[in-house]
Design an enzyme around this catalytic site. Sequence first.
Site, short mmCIF file in Angstrom:
data_model
loop_
_atom_site.label_atom_id
_atom_site.label_comp_id
_atom_site.label_asym_id
_atom_site.label_seq_id
_atom_site.Cartn_x
_atom_site.Cartn_y
_atom_site.Cartn_z
N GLU A 24 0.81 -1.22 0.00
CA GLU A 24 0.00 0.00 0.00
C GLU A 24 0.84 1.26 0.00
O GLU A 24 0.55 2.23 -0.71
CB GLU A 24 -0.96 0.00 1.19
N HIS A 30 -5.99 -5.46 -10.62
CA HIS A 30 -5.36 -6.46 -9.75
C HIS A 30 -5.02 -7.74 -10.52
O HIS A 30 -4.20 -8.54 -10.06
CB HIS A 30 -6.26 -6.79 -8.57
#
Length: 543
Positions: A358, A445
């Site tokens: 992240e 993703h």
Amino acid sequence: MKRKLAAVAVLSATALLTGVVQVSTAAVADPAPQSQGAKQRADLIALANGQAGKVAHALALGGQEQLVAKDAVVDADGTRHLRYERTFAGLPVLGGDLVVHQKADGSTTSVDKATGATIALPSLTPQIPADKAADQATGAVQSTVGIAADKDESPLTAVHQTGKAELVVWATDGSPRLAYRTTVEGERADGTPSRQLLVTDAASGEVLSSHEQVRTAAGTGKGVFVGSVPLTTTQSGSSYQLKDATRGGQATYTLKGKTSGSGTLVANTTNSFGNGLSSNSESAAVDAQYGAAVTWDFYKNTFGRNGIKNNGVGATSRVHYGSNYVNAFWDDSCFCMTYGDGSGNTHPLTELDVAGHEMSHGVTSATANLNYSGESGGLNEATSDIFGTMVEFYANLPSDKPDYLIGELININGDGTPLRYMDKPSKDGASADYWSSTVGNKDVHYSSGVANHFFYLLAEGSGAKTINGVSYNSPTSNGSTLAGIGRDKAAQIWYRALTTYFTSTTNYAGARTGTLKAAADLYGASSAEYSAVAATWAAVNVN
């Protein structure tokens, strides 16, 4: 919509004890003499801005176009790489970014541009007023209430704020036109905040681009992950705080179940935090603070990067977000990493590679700012997977042995399998092993699989092998056998390409070009590393 990297323009112009975590207030060794200090970086940005006019002239930009420096990288030999954003008649040009490469003497050798299109608008007067554009953007988001874009995203349940519509020039798709950029905020069913950035045509109201700015990593955890680790704290009176002055003041706060605000700085009087159990509210904070520290150290000691934005400023971590929140996310707007406590508030989402993944979105945002859709979006997600994995290898914790599996400890699937596999991405049932003309249509993703597979093959090679007790068997699209150059060299190549050659619209073909340039810069154009990069892209069908 497929993003394309414009052709290069050449210019003739110019570590574990059971029980309580022991925390030290001593500074942790932080060597990186090659890293840029804040003043040096400011000087480089000033240098780049000082050359903006000449660069614009050399590129034959129109009189209404200006360049504004965003970043600058200087190699050991003095070679400069100046990253610019572009404006047209004072309006931001989305997809107008470029990187200018110069010799030490200031002469320009080449330029990588996000778009090669000429910007010439017939009018700067929008046919739709700003308030209507904001309403249209809000309506577009409201129409998706109750719908999830993909299985990793919780459905949007509310839209509670609309940002002002800002007039911009949209050039990302190679057809420049007047447009509006609007931020629409809301909330998802699982409690994740939503901040969607929409670009709409200023003449028709058509949505040209939409992406979520709050990047999430969905999953469930099984407790505290890092075990007993050293932390650097700050003493304030009789209190010790989870605030690290040696890493840009990065700190960890607890939200105590809230979903907004800065929270309360985690502190106590003993300088020992947590007991390794999720029932102790400090244990998740230890994971978060350590994750931020090791990510900082990885970037600084590996690449000489001084913080996520390379400006010496540490990020904030927030734990205990919401109730039963099974997620974690990075948000550029607060420059913070936020973790939920998972199912029953007993499984914090504070795994190390989640933190590294992240926070690496922040690095990408501060450099190439890869658009979060299409192939560039896949490259954005892959960059976070790559560096999240490298953070895990850098930490080398006994409690979380490094591997090429993404989110392997949070058990998102409920059967012990990881979120993603870098050696053979398709093992997750959705990701792409190899490039195809339709890969950009996948959720980011899953389109990331091509780059994740490339990185694994470049680092470790093809075929069956066991690393740290994990078995891998990585195939190639063309049946080739690859030896691998090692993860450290592979990471150096990817980082240089990201920070020096990638732009917002870089696609897989552009990533191949950028990494080849990076390999040539680092190891030479006739090196084994350069040849390995070329062969590895061919092995994932990027030719």
